[in-house]
Write an enzyme that holds these catalytic residues in place. Sequence first.
Site, PDB file in Angstrom:
ATOM      1  CD  GLU A 267      -1.716   1.797   2.236  1.00 15.67           C
ATOM      2  OE1 GLU A 267      -2.194   2.078   3.331  1.00 15.67           O
ATOM      3  OE2 GLU A 267      -1.474   3.196   1.976  1.00 15.67           O
ATOM      4  CB  CYS A 304      -2.416   6.087   3.363  1.00 19.94           C
ATOM      5  SG  CYS A 304      -3.208   4.946   4.669  1.00 19.94           S
TER       6      CYS A 304
HETATM    7  P1  NAP Z   1       9.512   4.034   3.007  1.00 17.12           P
HETATM    8  O1  NAP Z   1      10.606   4.616   3.045  1.00 17.12           O
HETATM    9  O2  NAP Z   1       8.715   3.380   1.887  1.00 17.12           O
HETATM   10  O3  NAP Z   1       9.941   2.718   4.360  1.00 17.12           O
HETATM   11  C1  NAP Z   1       8.787   1.539   4.569  1.00 17.12           C
HETATM   12  C2  NAP Z   1       9.845   0.402   5.331  1.00 17.12           C
HETATM   13  O4  NAP Z   1      10.702  -0.691   3.239  1.00 17.12           O
HETATM   14  C3  NAP Z   1      11.035   0.546   5.687  1.00 17.12           C
HETATM   15  O5  NAP Z   1      11.304  -0.482   6.769  1.00 17.12           O
HETATM   16  C4  NAP Z   1      12.547   0.670   5.134  1.00 17.12           C
HETATM   17  O6  NAP Z   1      13.574   0.616   5.260  1.00 17.12           O
HETATM   18  C5  NAP Z   1      11.467   0.069   3.686  1.00 17.12           C
HETATM   19  N1  NAP Z   1      11.989   0.543   2.111  1.00 17.12           N
HETATM   20  C6  NAP Z   1      11.838   1.390   1.724  1.00 17.12           C
HETATM   21  N2  NAP Z   1      12.664   1.122   0.803  1.00 17.12           N
HETATM   22  C7  NAP Z   1      13.118  -0.087   0.697  1.00 17.12           C
HETATM   23  C8  NAP Z   1      14.062  -1.040  -0.332  1.00 17.12           C
HETATM   24  N3  NAP Z   1      14.884   0.118  -1.259  1.00 17.12           N
HETATM   25  N4  NAP Z   1      15.039  -1.646  -0.102  1.00 17.12           N
HETATM   26  C9  NAP Z   1      13.830  -2.706   0.813  1.00 17.12           C
HETATM   27  N5  NAP Z   1      13.740  -1.961   2.207  1.00 17.12           N
HETATM   28  C10 NAP Z   1      13.191  -1.176   2.033  1.00 17.12           C
HETATM   29  O7  NAP Z   1       7.818   4.762   3.946  1.00 17.12           O
HETATM   30  P2  NAP Z   1       8.225   6.009   5.039  1.00 17.12           P
HETATM   31  O8  NAP Z   1      10.042   5.303   5.801  1.00 17.12           O
HETATM   32  O9  NAP Z   1       7.054   4.905   6.341  1.00 17.12           O
HETATM   33  O10 NAP Z   1       7.869   6.832   5.049  1.00 17.12           O
HETATM   34  C11 NAP Z   1       8.404   7.384   3.298  1.00 17.12           C
HETATM   35  C12 NAP Z   1       7.739   8.671   2.471  1.00 17.12           C
HETATM   36  O11 NAP Z   1       6.399   7.110   2.585  1.00 17.12           O
HETATM   37  C13 NAP Z   1       6.982   9.170   3.013  1.00 17.12           C
HETATM   38  O12 NAP Z   1       7.953  10.394   2.994  1.00 17.12           O
HETATM   39  C14 NAP Z   1       6.041   9.068   2.316  1.00 17.12           C
HETATM   40  O13 NAP Z   1       6.167   9.800   0.563  1.00 17.12           O
HETATM   41  C15 NAP Z   1       5.391   7.709   2.017  1.00 17.12           C
HETATM   42  N6  NAP Z   1       4.575   6.904   2.923  1.00 17.12           N
HETATM   43  C16 NAP Z   1       3.364   6.747   2.871  1.00 17.12           C
HETATM   44  C17 NAP Z   1       2.463   6.045   3.179  1.00 17.12           C
HETATM   45  C18 NAP Z   1       1.132   5.442   2.870  1.00 17.12           C
HETATM   46  O14 NAP Z   1       0.127   5.335   3.424  1.00 17.12           O
HETATM   47  N7  NAP Z   1       0.555   6.175   1.437  1.00 17.12           N
HETATM   48  C19 NAP Z   1       2.050   5.666   4.426  1.00 17.12           C
HETATM   49  C20 NAP Z   1       3.841   5.675   5.548  1.00 17.12           C
HETATM   50  C21 NAP Z   1       5.065   6.449   4.563  1.00 17.12           C
HETATM   51  P3  NAP Z   1      14.318   1.466   5.707  1.00 17.12           P
HETATM   52  O15 NAP Z   1      13.856   2.119   7.169  1.00 17.12           O
HETATM   53  O16 NAP Z   1      16.018   1.048   6.115  1.00 17.12           O
HETATM   54  O17 NAP Z   1      14.391   2.550   5.216  1.00 17.12           O
END
Ligand code: NAP
Length: 528
Positions: A267, A304
């Site tokens: 998601e 989200c």
């Molecule tokens: P994220 O960067 O996607 O991280 C979520 C999880 O996935 C973390 O455990 C992260 O590990 C892991 N991950 C991310 N990229 C990866 C990769 N290339 N390979 C392996 N694991 C990976 O999301 P976030 O930290 O929650 O927030 C960052 C951004 O995500 C926000 O600014 C927003 O844009 C978006 N977000 C969207 C929603 C939604 O519901 N639409 C919710 C939350 C966040 P690490 O911690 O080690 O990076």
Amino acid sequence: MTQSFVISGDLLIGAESTGDNRTARAINPATGAKLEPAFAIASEADVARACELASQAFDVYRATSPEERAAFLEKIADNIIDIGDALIERAAEETGLPLARLQGERGRTVGQLRLFAQVVRSGEWLDLRVDPALPERKPLPRPDLRLRQIPLGPVAVFGASNFPLAFSVAGGDTASALAAGCPVVVKGHLAHPGTGELVGRAIRTAVAACGLPEGTFSLLTGANETGAALVRDPRIKAVGFTGSRGGGLALGAIAAARPEPIPVYAEMSSVNPVFLFPAALAARAEAIGTGFIESLTLGAGQFCTNPGLLFAIDGPDLDRFVAAASAALTGRAPAPMLTPGIHAAFDKGVAALADHEAVKTVAHGAPAEGVNRSPGIFFETDVEPFLADERLGHEVFGAAGLLVRCKDIDQMIAVAEKLEGQLTATLQIEAGDHAVAAKLLPVLERKAGRILANGWPTGVEVSHAMVHGGPFPATSDSRTTSVGTLAIRRFLRPVSYQDLPEGLLPVELRDEGIKGLPHLLDGVRKAH
Ligand code: NAP
């Protein structure tokens, strides 16, 4: 807090508390201060050990009776409540979220565990079907066919940053996977590792109390490589993820490149369009304006389902809406965002919109006082520039909204056609709008998982008829949901048994066993 609920920085791998590389720290986003203790980063060997234990646990765990599995889910809920205020206080320190919000989120978390316990007991999820043999059928006899759903196998769950309880270690993905009969290995989010460990210990204590194999649940902390190793591990059979589009796509690519590809339920990203219809604006432009700002700024916009995009027909009633929304936003103090990274991403997204030549800044909140916070902001543009630059339709995670002024209803429908997939689409309508709204609905059905009228998309009910899903990029698989009881289907697959002797059939498919359970008999629904 009981003795077993401590924050040590350990990885919880089955019954073992372990971990060497203790370099990760939680940060209090409200102050920028680093919090104790240091958390272990899982190595590849740690990931492999958790997956091996999960694999060993699978056949024992999936053979638990509905009553045993439901009691386990309820025990997890009870243990989370038993942690008491320490859980809420740690979550507040790690996320900057208000105590009342976190108390509500804890209620939602235990509520969804208990709801899944009811689902498991009901037996509906087994989807039992019996097509009795027709030995006399011509030209060919029909065999006896019986179907049930079985769990996929160990599931990797990525905790979401924005729901430290309800979509994290014991959140919706974990609850639905455990309900389906799948052991779970969680990769906790480093935005709230202490909260995650407390909840992880509550689950582990329930595993032991219910006499389940230790590998039924493990909790890992780590960086990108930890998550990548988890998705690559051949013992993992499905993935649940909530986060960024980039993260979801990266993990999806890893899963698809495995010798045995597996489903990834990610998601990711949604701007949740809201359509303001003329009669609704004429009747209540001011109320819609203030309601919009309440929803936009809730939780610093870190939902989200945040309403990031509005479409309306230009005119004096729309100006009334803009004036009311601007008044409601102006002077509003910003709350801290969840992490420095999320805050930086918000500022970058806002700067791109503010610098865009065709976008006008209409209003913003009070200047930020303190770290990791930025004022909410409201922009507007016209249809032509919106259609010319697809970036204007992308999610800016936080309290940023963009109004698109349309000339008429046909233009509003035409622009809806160009939208990406969404979790939600909202209509603000009165009776006089119904005829034109009906024209938009078929488009919205193709675009969104949930369509709502005269409300706001934030606030997702956890229930049987909820869909929190939608076409890409809202999710990676629009056929299901991550919130609500239908989420269990993501972790099940059907198996058909043809002419198996009664003694070899699963108990619930035997003539006696099926009697107490809902099923289809030759296509006809039998309640019990
Ligand atoms: P994220 O960067 O996607 O991280 C979520 C999880 O996935 C973390 O455990 C992260 O590990 C892991 N991950 C991310 N990229 C990866 C990769 N290339 N390979 C392996 N694991 C990976 O999301 P976030 O930290 O929650 O927030 C960052 C951004 O995500 C926000 O600014 C927003 O844009 C978006 N977000 C969207 C929603 C939604 O519901 N639409 C919710 C939350 C966040 P690490 O911690 O080690 O990076």
